[in-house]
Design an enzyme around this catalytic site. Structure first.
Site, PDB file in Angstrom:
ATOM      1  N   THR A 127     -21.259  88.625  36.882  1.00 44.78           N
ATOM      2  CA  THR A 127     -21.344  87.294  37.611  1.00 44.78           C
ATOM      3  C   THR A 127     -22.509  87.143  38.552  1.00 44.78           C
ATOM      4  O   THR A 127     -23.284  88.242  39.205  1.00 44.78           O
ATOM      5  CB  THR A 127     -19.974  87.217  38.627  1.00 44.78           C
ATOM      6  OG1 THR A 127     -18.923  87.737  37.974  1.00 44.78           O
ATOM      7  CG2 THR A 127     -20.065  85.997  39.561  1.00 44.78           C
ATOM      8  N   PHE A 157     -20.649  89.828  43.696  1.00 40.60           N
ATOM      9  CA  PHE A 157     -19.228  90.190  43.666  1.00 40.60           C
ATOM     10  C   PHE A 157     -19.114  91.586  42.713  1.00 40.60           C
ATOM     11  O   PHE A 157     -17.980  91.446  42.212  1.00 40.60           O
ATOM     12  CB  PHE A 157     -18.207  88.976  43.182  1.00 40.60           C
ATOM     13  CG  PHE A 157     -18.450  87.631  43.682  1.00 40.60           C
ATOM     14  CD1 PHE A 157     -18.536  87.509  44.959  1.00 40.60           C
ATOM     15  CD2 PHE A 157     -18.282  86.571  43.041  1.00 40.60           C
ATOM     16  CE1 PHE A 157     -18.392  86.377  45.810  1.00 40.60           C
ATOM     17  CE2 PHE A 157     -18.393  85.410  43.815  1.00 40.60           C
ATOM     18  CZ  PHE A 157     -18.592  85.002  45.019  1.00 40.60           C
ATOM     19  N   ILE A 158     -19.956  92.195  42.724  1.00 39.38           N
ATOM     20  CA  ILE A 158     -19.934  93.359  41.751  1.00 39.38           C
ATOM     21  C   ILE A 158     -19.193  94.570  42.347  1.00 39.38           C
ATOM     22  O   ILE A 158     -19.539  95.085  43.211  1.00 39.38           O
ATOM     23  CB  ILE A 158     -21.431  93.815  41.349  1.00 39.38           C
ATOM     24  CG1 ILE A 158     -22.200  92.580  40.793  1.00 39.38           C
ATOM     25  CG2 ILE A 158     -21.336  95.064  40.263  1.00 39.38           C
ATOM     26  CD1 ILE A 158     -21.311  91.893  39.779  1.00 39.38           C
ATOM     27  N   GLU A 243      -9.766  95.012  29.611  1.00 32.19           N
ATOM     28  CA  GLU A 243      -9.942  94.825  30.810  1.00 32.19           C
ATOM     29  C   GLU A 243      -8.918  93.953  31.230  1.00 32.19           C
ATOM     30  O   GLU A 243      -8.164  94.337  32.261  1.00 32.19           O
ATOM     31  CB  GLU A 243     -11.147  93.925  31.170  1.00 32.19           C
ATOM     32  CG  GLU A 243     -11.463  93.498  32.373  1.00 32.19           C
ATOM     33  CD  GLU A 243     -13.004  92.838  32.601  1.00 32.19           C
ATOM     34  OE1 GLU A 243     -13.484  93.096  31.939  1.00 32.19           O
ATOM     35  OE2 GLU A 243     -12.990  92.597  33.870  1.00 32.19           O
ATOM     36  N   GLN A 280      22.987  85.134  50.702  1.00 35.29           N
ATOM     37  CA  GLN A 280      22.978  84.894  49.243  1.00 35.29           C
ATOM     38  C   GLN A 280      21.718  84.393  48.623  1.00 35.29           C
ATOM     39  O   GLN A 280      21.129  84.887  47.720  1.00 35.29           O
ATOM     40  CB  GLN A 280      23.921  83.622  48.964  1.00 35.29           C
ATOM     41  CG  GLN A 280      24.104  83.394  47.345  1.00 35.29           C
ATOM     42  CD  GLN A 280      24.975  82.100  47.005  1.00 35.29           C
ATOM     43  OE1 GLN A 280      24.587  80.984  47.603  1.00 35.29           O
ATOM     44  NE2 GLN A 280      25.619  82.303  46.239  1.00 35.29           N
ATOM     45  N   LEU A 338      10.621  87.116  52.695  1.00 42.91           N
ATOM     46  CA  LEU A 338      11.836  87.885  53.051  1.00 42.91           C
ATOM     47  C   LEU A 338      11.203  88.851  54.371  1.00 42.91           C
ATOM     48  O   LEU A 338      12.445  89.530  54.963  1.00 42.91           O
ATOM     49  CB  LEU A 338      12.276  88.602  51.624  1.00 42.91           C
ATOM     50  CG  LEU A 338      13.243  87.732  50.783  1.00 42.91           C
ATOM     51  CD1 LEU A 338      13.167  88.385  49.593  1.00 42.91           C
ATOM     52  CD2 LEU A 338      14.248  86.956  51.312  1.00 42.91           C
ATOM     53  N   THR A 366     -10.956  83.974  35.235  1.00 47.29           N
ATOM     54  CA  THR A 366     -10.160  83.262  35.985  1.00 47.29           C
ATOM     55  C   THR A 366      -8.647  82.902  35.096  1.00 47.29           C
ATOM     56  O   THR A 366      -8.885  82.715  33.855  1.00 47.29           O
ATOM     57  CB  THR A 366     -10.443  81.847  36.789  1.00 47.29           C
ATOM     58  OG1 THR A 366     -10.857  81.195  35.770  1.00 47.29           O
ATOM     59  CG2 THR A 366     -11.913  82.042  37.523  1.00 47.29           C
TER      60      THR A 366
HETATM   61  C1  LIG Z   1     -13.134  90.893  44.528  1.00 48.31           C
HETATM   62  C2  LIG Z   1     -13.843  90.611  43.018  1.00 48.31           C
HETATM   63  C3  LIG Z   1     -14.422  91.633  42.386  1.00 48.31           C
HETATM   64  C4  LIG Z   1     -15.117  91.104  41.265  1.00 48.31           C
HETATM   65  N1  LIG Z   1     -15.674  92.206  40.566  1.00 48.31           N
HETATM   66  C5  LIG Z   1     -16.657  91.826  39.524  1.00 48.31           C
HETATM   67  C6  LIG Z   1     -17.527  92.670  38.828  1.00 48.31           C
HETATM   68  O1  LIG Z   1     -17.251  93.887  39.020  1.00 48.31           O
HETATM   69  N2  LIG Z   1     -18.316  92.100  37.942  1.00 48.31           N
HETATM   70  C7  LIG Z   1     -18.692  91.217  37.694  1.00 48.31           C
HETATM   71  O2  LIG Z   1     -19.665  90.530  36.978  1.00 48.31           O
HETATM   72  N3  LIG Z   1     -17.748  90.109  38.271  1.00 48.31           N
HETATM   73  C8  LIG Z   1     -17.087  90.388  39.151  1.00 48.31           C
HETATM   74  N4  LIG Z   1     -16.504  89.494  39.909  1.00 48.31           N
HETATM   75  C9  LIG Z   1     -16.663  87.990  39.948  1.00 48.31           C
HETATM   76  C10 LIG Z   1     -15.528  87.298  38.999  1.00 48.31           C
HETATM   77  O3  LIG Z   1     -15.296  87.671  37.828  1.00 48.31           O
HETATM   78  C11 LIG Z   1     -15.848  85.863  39.086  1.00 48.31           C
HETATM   79  O4  LIG Z   1     -15.588  85.350  40.461  1.00 48.31           O
HETATM   80  C12 LIG Z   1     -14.904  84.991  38.312  1.00 48.31           C
HETATM   81  O5  LIG Z   1     -15.185  85.358  36.803  1.00 48.31           O
HETATM   82  C13 LIG Z   1     -15.137  83.431  38.526  1.00 48.31           C
HETATM   83  O6  LIG Z   1     -16.315  82.960  38.658  1.00 48.31           O
HETATM   84  P1  LIG Z   1     -16.981  82.136  39.739  1.00 48.31           P
HETATM   85  O7  LIG Z   1     -16.725  82.818  40.939  1.00 48.31           O
HETATM   86  O8  LIG Z   1     -18.334  82.115  39.363  1.00 48.31           O
HETATM   87  O9  LIG Z   1     -15.999  80.901  39.810  1.00 48.31           O
HETATM   88  P2  LIG Z   1     -16.260  79.545  38.869  1.00 48.31           P
HETATM   89  O10 LIG Z   1     -16.823  79.930  37.465  1.00 48.31           O
HETATM   90  O11 LIG Z   1     -17.193  78.692  39.544  1.00 48.31           O
HETATM   91  O12 LIG Z   1     -15.004  78.842  38.747  1.00 48.31           O
HETATM   92  C14 LIG Z   1     -14.357  78.153  39.948  1.00 48.31           C
HETATM   93  C15 LIG Z   1     -13.211  77.155  39.496  1.00 48.31           C
HETATM   94  O13 LIG Z   1     -13.254  76.489  38.470  1.00 48.31           O
HETATM   95  C16 LIG Z   1     -12.562  76.924  37.407  1.00 48.31           C
HETATM   96  N5  LIG Z   1     -13.346  76.891  36.188  1.00 48.31           N
HETATM   97  C17 LIG Z   1     -14.624  77.023  35.851  1.00 48.31           C
HETATM   98  N6  LIG Z   1     -14.790  76.698  34.506  1.00 48.31           N
HETATM   99  C18 LIG Z   1     -13.721  75.992  34.063  1.00 48.31           C
HETATM  100  C19 LIG Z   1     -13.325  75.381  32.832  1.00 48.31           C
HETATM  101  N7  LIG Z   1     -14.223  75.345  31.886  1.00 48.31           N
HETATM  102  N8  LIG Z   1     -11.952  74.799  32.678  1.00 48.31           N
HETATM  103  C20 LIG Z   1     -11.202  74.968  33.870  1.00 48.31           C
HETATM  104  N9  LIG Z   1     -11.653  75.428  34.950  1.00 48.31           N
HETATM  105  C21 LIG Z   1     -12.691  75.837  35.141  1.00 48.31           C
HETATM  106  C22 LIG Z   1     -12.354  78.361  37.515  1.00 48.31           C
HETATM  107  O14 LIG Z   1     -11.048  78.807  37.047  1.00 48.31           O
HETATM  108  C23 LIG Z   1     -12.226  78.443  39.067  1.00 48.31           C
HETATM  109  O15 LIG Z   1     -11.032  78.123  39.585  1.00 48.31           O
HETATM  110  C24 LIG Z   1     -15.556  89.757  41.039  1.00 48.31           C
HETATM  111  C25 LIG Z   1     -14.964  88.755  42.085  1.00 48.31           C
HETATM  112  C26 LIG Z   1     -14.266  89.345  43.258  1.00 48.31           C
HETATM  113  C27 LIG Z   1     -13.784  88.373  44.065  1.00 48.31           C
END
Ligand SMILES: Cc1cc2nc3c(=O)[nH]c(=O)nc-3n(C[C@H](O)[C@H](O)[C@H](O)COP(=O)(O)OP(=O)(O)OC[C@H]3O[C@@H](n4cnc5c(N)ncnc54)[C@H](O)[C@@H]3O)c2cc1C
Length: 381
Positions: A127, A157-158, A243, A280, A338, A366
């Site tokens: 990312t 976010f790594i 994964e 209930q 709860l 996601t």
């Molecule tokens: C605590 C944490 C740990 C993480 N660890 C790692 C890691 O170790 N290594 C790493 O590389 N990354 C890591 N990540 C990153 C994570 O994998 C990304 O945040 C995730 O893949 C989403 O990418 P983005 O944040 O850029 O969101 P975006 O891609 O910008 O998405 C934003 C929104 O748009 C939606 N969206 C995007 N494209 C589409 C589509 N084609 N159709 C419909 N909806 C869509 C998404 O579902 C989301 O709801 C981590 C994130 C967090 C928060």
């Protein structure tokens, strides 16, 4: 409860050892690690000594060469105890398998023994600030220059970002191409030009070190390319089912724990002169959650069985991740309710679990991306 059939006696003995270790070495310290934003690095070395890191790695590289059931047990015990700061899953289930599956003999000899001992902590950096879901469009570049690749760009976010000694970086070796321009590089974090950003402040998983990483003309030796140039995207697609299965397994174990904490709580807590368990509404809520949980446990166990046989396909793994994490969040939300006001207090495990779980629907692809994968598969020719 439907008896589980995915684990044998050796698995269960291993589970006892993992649980005792975590209860002694992690549970008493986790609240402090949450304040510090990361676990004690020594925990990794202790886990290495116990054989808890990378249990699948072949004996030839110092591993135990066990099946993924052992990884699953570690994931389950960590999740059951709410020890979300411990990044062994990212290391053992996600990052290290890339080295084991696509690394050259030299790379395997050089890195795997240290990954097993805990001397090396790994991370995987896909990312970027500008792109997460759309991995084909990463902007980080690794341009060949003689015996090196020159790495430029940044990641965010790594997981394990602060502790990491070795990062698998997803970069474009050919920026003019999409997926076929993507390669994976094994990058030593001590190389000049490699900078770790601050430990990011999150709403949950507070003991998990999650960081930005910056690359400024980092000269990565060409022999640290992982697998073939331009093959990175294919490797990512091949490794993602494991994964996602790992995330689903953790989600179900955590949901089971959350339900049990809640059952214990409602039996103790009184309102209007009687235990809230006697209402209930309470029993109906618990019954609904328990029924769905049973169905999902059976489904995810079946996915694990398929994975043992190397038959877990990409859409099924996506279904497991989607259903398990959506349900985990739903269950924990009902369980917080709860618990009343106590459910909102950080000292209660249910409150922490609720906050920790939210990201499960975001990382590892996601849940919208999971639907995309499942939907595309349904309508393909
Ligand atoms: C605590 C944490 C740990 C993480 N660890 C790692 C890691 O170790 N290594 C790493 O590389 N990354 C890591 N990540 C990153 C994570 O994998 C990304 O945040 C995730 O893949 C989403 O990418 P983005 O944040 O850029 O969101 P975006 O891609 O910008 O998405 C934003 C929104 O748009 C939606 N969206 C995007 N494209 C589409 C589509 N084609 N159709 C419909 N909806 C869509 C998404 O579902 C989301 O709801 C981590 C994130 C967090 C928060």
């Amino acid at each position: 409860m439907i008896p589980r059939t995915v684990f044998n006696t050796e698995h269960e003995q291993f589970r006892d050892t993992v649980r005792k270790f975590l209860e002694n070495e992690a549970v008493p310290h986790h609240a402090q690690w949450e304040k510090e934003g990361q676990v004690d690095r020594v925990l990794w070395n202790k886990a290495g000594e116990m054989g808890f890191l990378c249990p699948q790695v072949p004996e030839a590289y110092g591993g135990l060469e066990l099946d993924f059931g052992y990884n699953a047990i570690i994931d389950e015990e960590i999740s059951r105890l709410g020890l979300t700061g411990i990044g062994w899953g990212l290391h053992s289930d996600i990052a290290v398998p890339y080295i084991a599956n696509y690394g050259s003999e030299e790379q395997k000899q050089k890195y795997l023994p240290k990954c097993i001992s805990g001397e090396i902590v790994t991370a995987i950096a896909m990312t970027e600030p500008g792109t997460g879901s759309d991995l084909q469009n990463v902007r980080t570049t690794a341009i060949r220059d003689g015996d090196h690749y020159v790495l430029n760009g940044s990641k965010t976010f790594i997981t394990n970002g602060q502790h990491a000694d070795l990062v698998i970086v997803v970069a474009k070796t050919n920026p003019d191409e999409g997926a076929s321009g993507v390669s994976l590089l094994l990058v030593d974090t001590s190389l000049p030009g490699f900078k770790k950003g601050t430990n990011l402040e999150k709403i949950g998983m507070k003991a998990q070190d999650t960081s930005e990483l910056f690359f400024d003309d980092v000269r990565v030796p060409a022999e640290d390319l992982l697998g073939g140039e331009g093959q990175g995207f294919i490797y990512l697609m091949q490794e993602l089912p494991q994964e996602r299965l790992g995330v689903a397994i953790g989600a179900i174990a955590n949901a089971e724990a959350g339900l049990q904490w809640t059952i214990d709580y409602v039996r103790e807590r009184k309102a209007f002169g009687r235990p809230i368990a006697s209402f209930q509404n309470t029993q109906f809520k618990l019954a609904e959650l328990s029924s769905e949980l049973t169905a999902l446990r059976v489904f995810v166990d079946r996915c694990l069985e398929l994975h043992y046989e190397k038959k877990l396909d990409v859409p099924t793994a996506a279904k497991a991740k989607l259903l398990a994490t959506d349900f985990q969040c739903k269950l924990l939300d009902e369980c917080v309710q709860l618990h009343g006001g106590y459910g909102y207090m950080w000292e209660y495990p249910i409150a922490r679990a609720w906050a920790d779980a939210r990201v499960q629907r975001i990382y590892a692809g996601t849940n919208e991306i999971m639907k995309l994968i499942i939907g595309r598969d349904l309508v393909k020719n």
